[in-house]
Design a protein around this motif. Structure first.
Motif, PDB file in Angstrom:
ATOM      1  N   MET A   1       0.813  -1.092   0.097  1.00  0.00           N
ATOM      2  CA  MET A   1      -0.011  -0.112  -0.093  1.00  0.00           C
ATOM      3  C   MET A   1       0.736   1.305  -0.085  1.00  0.00           C
ATOM      4  N   LEU A   2       1.856   1.296   0.827  1.00  0.00           N
ATOM      5  CA  LEU A   2       2.830   2.592   0.840  1.00  0.00           C
ATOM      6  C   LEU A   2       3.574   2.645  -0.352  1.00  0.00           C
ATOM      7  N   ALA A   3       3.909   1.409  -1.014  1.00  0.00           N
ATOM      8  CA  ALA A   3       4.573   1.514  -2.202  1.00  0.00           C
ATOM      9  C   ALA A   3       3.713   2.087  -3.290  1.00  0.00           C
ATOM     10  N   GLU A   4       2.355   1.879  -3.270  1.00  0.00           N
ATOM     11  CA  GLU A   4       1.513   2.511  -4.269  1.00  0.00           C
ATOM     12  C   GLU A   4       1.307   4.085  -4.086  1.00  0.00           C
ATOM     13  N   GLU A   5       1.385   4.437  -2.769  1.00  0.00           N
ATOM     14  CA  GLU A   5       0.841   5.729  -2.396  1.00  0.00           C
ATOM     15  C   GLU A   5       2.109   6.707  -2.426  1.00  0.00           C
ATOM     16  N   ILE A   6       3.419   6.119  -2.096  1.00  0.00           N
ATOM     17  CA  ILE A   6       4.453   7.075  -2.004  1.00  0.00           C
ATOM     18  C   ILE A   6       5.448   6.863  -3.380  1.00  0.00           C
ATOM     19  N   ARG A   7       5.755   7.789  -4.070  1.00  0.00           N
ATOM     20  CA  ARG A   7       6.451   7.701  -5.080  1.00  0.00           C
ATOM     21  C   ARG A   7       7.894   7.186  -4.815  1.00  0.00           C
ATOM     22  N   PRO A   8       8.583   6.388  -5.660  1.00  0.00           N
ATOM     23  CA  PRO A   8       9.817   5.690  -5.485  1.00  0.00           C
ATOM     24  C   PRO A   8      10.746   6.666  -4.953  1.00  0.00           C
ATOM     25  N   GLU A   9      10.935   7.820  -5.812  1.00  0.00           N
ATOM     26  CA  GLU A   9      11.918   8.848  -5.347  1.00  0.00           C
ATOM     27  C   GLU A   9      12.124   9.481  -4.021  1.00  0.00           C
ATOM     28  N   ALA A  10      10.787   9.157  -3.409  1.00  0.00           N
ATOM     29  CA  ALA A  10      10.653   9.806  -2.001  1.00  0.00           C
ATOM     30  C   ALA A  10      10.854   8.825  -0.994  1.00  0.00           C
ATOM     31  N   ARG A  11      11.112   7.609  -1.431  1.00  0.00           N
ATOM     32  CA  ARG A  11      11.697   6.373  -0.478  1.00  0.00           C
ATOM     33  C   ARG A  11      13.018   5.927  -0.524  1.00  0.00           C
ATOM     34  N   LYS A  12      13.915   6.075   0.567  1.00  0.00           N
ATOM     35  CA  LYS A  12      14.933   5.602   0.664  1.00  0.00           C
ATOM     36  C   LYS A  12      14.868   3.783   0.830  1.00  0.00           C
ATOM     37  N   GLY A  13      13.928   3.622   1.292  1.00  0.00           N
ATOM     38  CA  GLY A  13      13.707   2.112   1.696  1.00  0.00           C
ATOM     39  C   GLY A  13      12.289   1.807   2.480  1.00  0.00           C
ATOM     40  N   LEU A  14      12.014   0.806   2.530  1.00  0.00           N
ATOM     41  CA  LEU A  14      10.551   0.390   3.169  1.00  0.00           C
ATOM     42  C   LEU A  14      10.941  -0.851   4.004  1.00  0.00           C
ATOM     43  N   VAL A  15      10.603  -0.570   5.395  1.00  0.00           N
ATOM     44  CA  VAL A  15      10.973  -1.592   6.487  1.00  0.00           C
ATOM     45  C   VAL A  15       9.621  -1.838   7.416  1.00  0.00           C
ATOM     46  N   VAL A  16       9.340  -3.179   7.553  1.00  0.00           N
ATOM     47  CA  VAL A  16       8.358  -3.484   8.715  1.00  0.00           C
ATOM     48  C   VAL A  16       8.958  -3.834  10.078  1.00  0.00           C
ATOM     49  N   LEU A  17       8.457  -3.370  10.948  1.00  0.00           N
ATOM     50  CA  LEU A  17       8.700  -3.640  12.312  1.00  0.00           C
ATOM     51  C   LEU A  17       7.549  -4.576  12.823  1.00  0.00           C
ATOM     52  N   SER A  18       7.756  -5.793  13.462  1.00  0.00           N
ATOM     53  CA  SER A  18       6.766  -6.566  13.804  1.00  0.00           C
ATOM     54  C   SER A  18       7.151  -7.304  15.093  1.00  0.00           C
ATOM     55  N   GLY A  19       6.110  -8.134  15.630  1.00  0.00           N
ATOM     56  CA  GLY A  19       6.765  -9.008  16.972  1.00  0.00           C
ATOM     57  C   GLY A  19       5.725  -8.944  18.246  1.00  0.00           C
ATOM     58  N   PRO A  20       5.807  -9.794  19.205  1.00  0.00           N
ATOM     59  CA  PRO A  20       5.161  -9.636  20.152  1.00  0.00           C
ATOM     60  C   PRO A  20       5.745  -8.581  21.077  1.00  0.00           C
ATOM     61  N   SER A  21       4.934  -7.584  21.168  1.00  0.00           N
ATOM     62  CA  SER A  21       5.113  -6.281  21.750  1.00  0.00           C
ATOM     63  C   SER A  21       3.904  -5.585  22.122  1.00  0.00           C
ATOM     64  N   HIS A  22       3.542  -5.665  23.356  1.00  0.00           N
ATOM     65  CA  HIS A  22       2.418  -4.884  23.886  1.00  0.00           C
ATOM     66  C   HIS A  22       3.121  -3.226  24.322  1.00  0.00           C
ATOM     67  N   ALA A  23       2.607  -2.410  23.906  1.00  0.00           N
ATOM     68  CA  ALA A  23       2.894  -1.004  24.191  1.00  0.00           C
ATOM     69  C   ALA A  23       3.193  -0.836  25.690  1.00  0.00           C
ATOM     70  N   GLU A  24       1.988  -1.212  26.457  1.00  0.00           N
ATOM     71  CA  GLU A  24       1.915  -1.202  27.810  1.00  0.00           C
ATOM     72  C   GLU A  24       3.213  -1.578  28.714  1.00  0.00           C
ATOM     73  N   GLU A  25       3.744  -2.716  28.062  1.00  0.00           N
ATOM     74  CA  GLU A  25       5.002  -3.247  28.598  1.00  0.00           C
ATOM     75  C   GLU A  25       6.315  -2.431  28.030  1.00  0.00           C
TER      76      GLU A  25
END
Length: 338
Positions: free
Chosen positions: A119-143
């Motif tokens: 979705m982000l690659a479709e919405e943000i033109r390639p020359e505006a992006r140095k790269g796309l990274v996803v951060l994920s995992g078991p991680s409750h904000a409260e903790e």
């Protein structure tokens, strides 16, 4: 020290901004509401999302998106999947110099069946992006804001981009691994919300530990089955973005998806649940998308099918469980086929 901006002042965006400020980075967080950003700047709290958490005084906030985008070369996008295209389009208009973009949300867009990086690659033109990274995992904000040990993974097609984000976030209580399987990491993070909703339902029905253990185990098999069919690495689903995230989300009172399922299991309607939560329940939208993916890839996903019938077809939770328990005989060790 790096200049970093976090787009989204919900619980997870705020927790990640907390980590970045703790690490000594110059972090600016964007929120839609002026009263919320004023609270962060003046009271150093964000009570609507993280009660009784004192934020670092170095963490600043602004409701001016243009200012927040201009502030940094690294943008952490922490908005719900439903708002991802809108914010992506706004970023596309505002970015003047290329930015490294990291998204930390977990979902799949119904109908288009696009993952968030797509979705982000479709919405943000390639020359505006140095790269796309996803951060994920078991991680409750409260903790995380309590500095409890938390471990996540970052994935990108660009190994150097992933390693840069790994270094950005790493500290004594927030450990980060890298992964090249963007597809698997995004699918694991999104689809675990479906199983967490179902886990909440079993708890709401007071079905106990046996049912919960079976649901989580078979849920992981279901996630893996679809992911492998789509081309992901099966090992990813045994890791932080798969099994790890599924365990924490299906078992914790911090999980809004578990809470929503629990309310459904106790007899509340979906409308009552969504109105009562006050926050986005990603698993509801993702259940629709997962149901569509299962049909598109011809993959058996009975738990997803049962949950879909409860959320969108008016079936009672107990009726869905009875259907699952009375399905035909299967062999557990079949190669992701049951």
């Amino acid at each position: 020290m790096k200049k970093v901006s976090v787009i989204g002042a919900g619980s997870w965006g705020t927790a990640l901004a907390f980590v970045l400020a703790e690490n000594g980075h110059d972090c600016l967080i964007w929120g839609r509401r002026q009263e919320q950003t004023d609270e962060i700047n003046e009271q150093h709290t964000n009570q609507a999302y993280l009660k009784n958490c004192k934020l670092p005084e170095s963490l600043k906030a602004s409701s001016n998106l243009e200012q927040v985008v201009e502030h940094a070369d690294i943008l952490i996008v922490a908005v719900p999947t439903k708002g991802m295209r809108e914010i992506g389009s706004q970023l596309n208009d505002l970015i003047q110099q290329p930015k490294l973009i990291v998204h930390v949300s977990k979902g799949i867009e119904p109908d288009t069946l696009k993952r968030i990086t797509e979705m982000l690659a479709e919405e943000i033109r390639p020359e505006a992006r140095k790269g796309l990274v996803v951060l994920s995992g078991p991680s409750h904000a409260e903790e995380v804001v309590l500095r409890h040990p938390t471990t996540v993974t970052v994935a990108s097609e660009d190994t150097r981009a992933a390693e840069e984000i790994q270094t950005l976030f790493m500290n004594s209580f927030f450990r980060v691994y890298t992964n090249e399987d963007v597809l698997g990491v995004e699918l694991g993070g999104a689809l675990k919300n479906v199983i967490a909703l179902a886990a909440g339902i079993t708890d709401g029905l007071d079905y106990g530990d046996n049912a919960k253990a079976a649901l989580i185990t078979r849920g992981l098999a279901e996630i893996t089955r679809l992911g492998v069919k789509m081309g992901a690495n099966p090992v990813t689903f045994a890791g932080l973005a798969g099994m790890g995230d599924l365990i924490v989300t299906a078992n914790s009172v911090h999980s809004r998806n578990w809470k929503a399922g629990n309310m459904l299991g106790k007899g509340h309607s979906l409308k009552e649940v969504t109105e009562g939560m006050g926050m986005v329940i990603e698993g509801v939208r993702t259940t629709k998308a997962a149901h569509q993916l299962a049909k598109q890839y011809d993959v058996s996903m009975p738990l997803t099918e049962a949950l879909y019938s409860v959320l969108f077809e008016g079936h009672e939770p107990k009726e869905a469980v009875d259907w699952l328990m009375n399905r035909g005989k299967k062999k557990e060790t079949d190669d992701f086929s049951n």
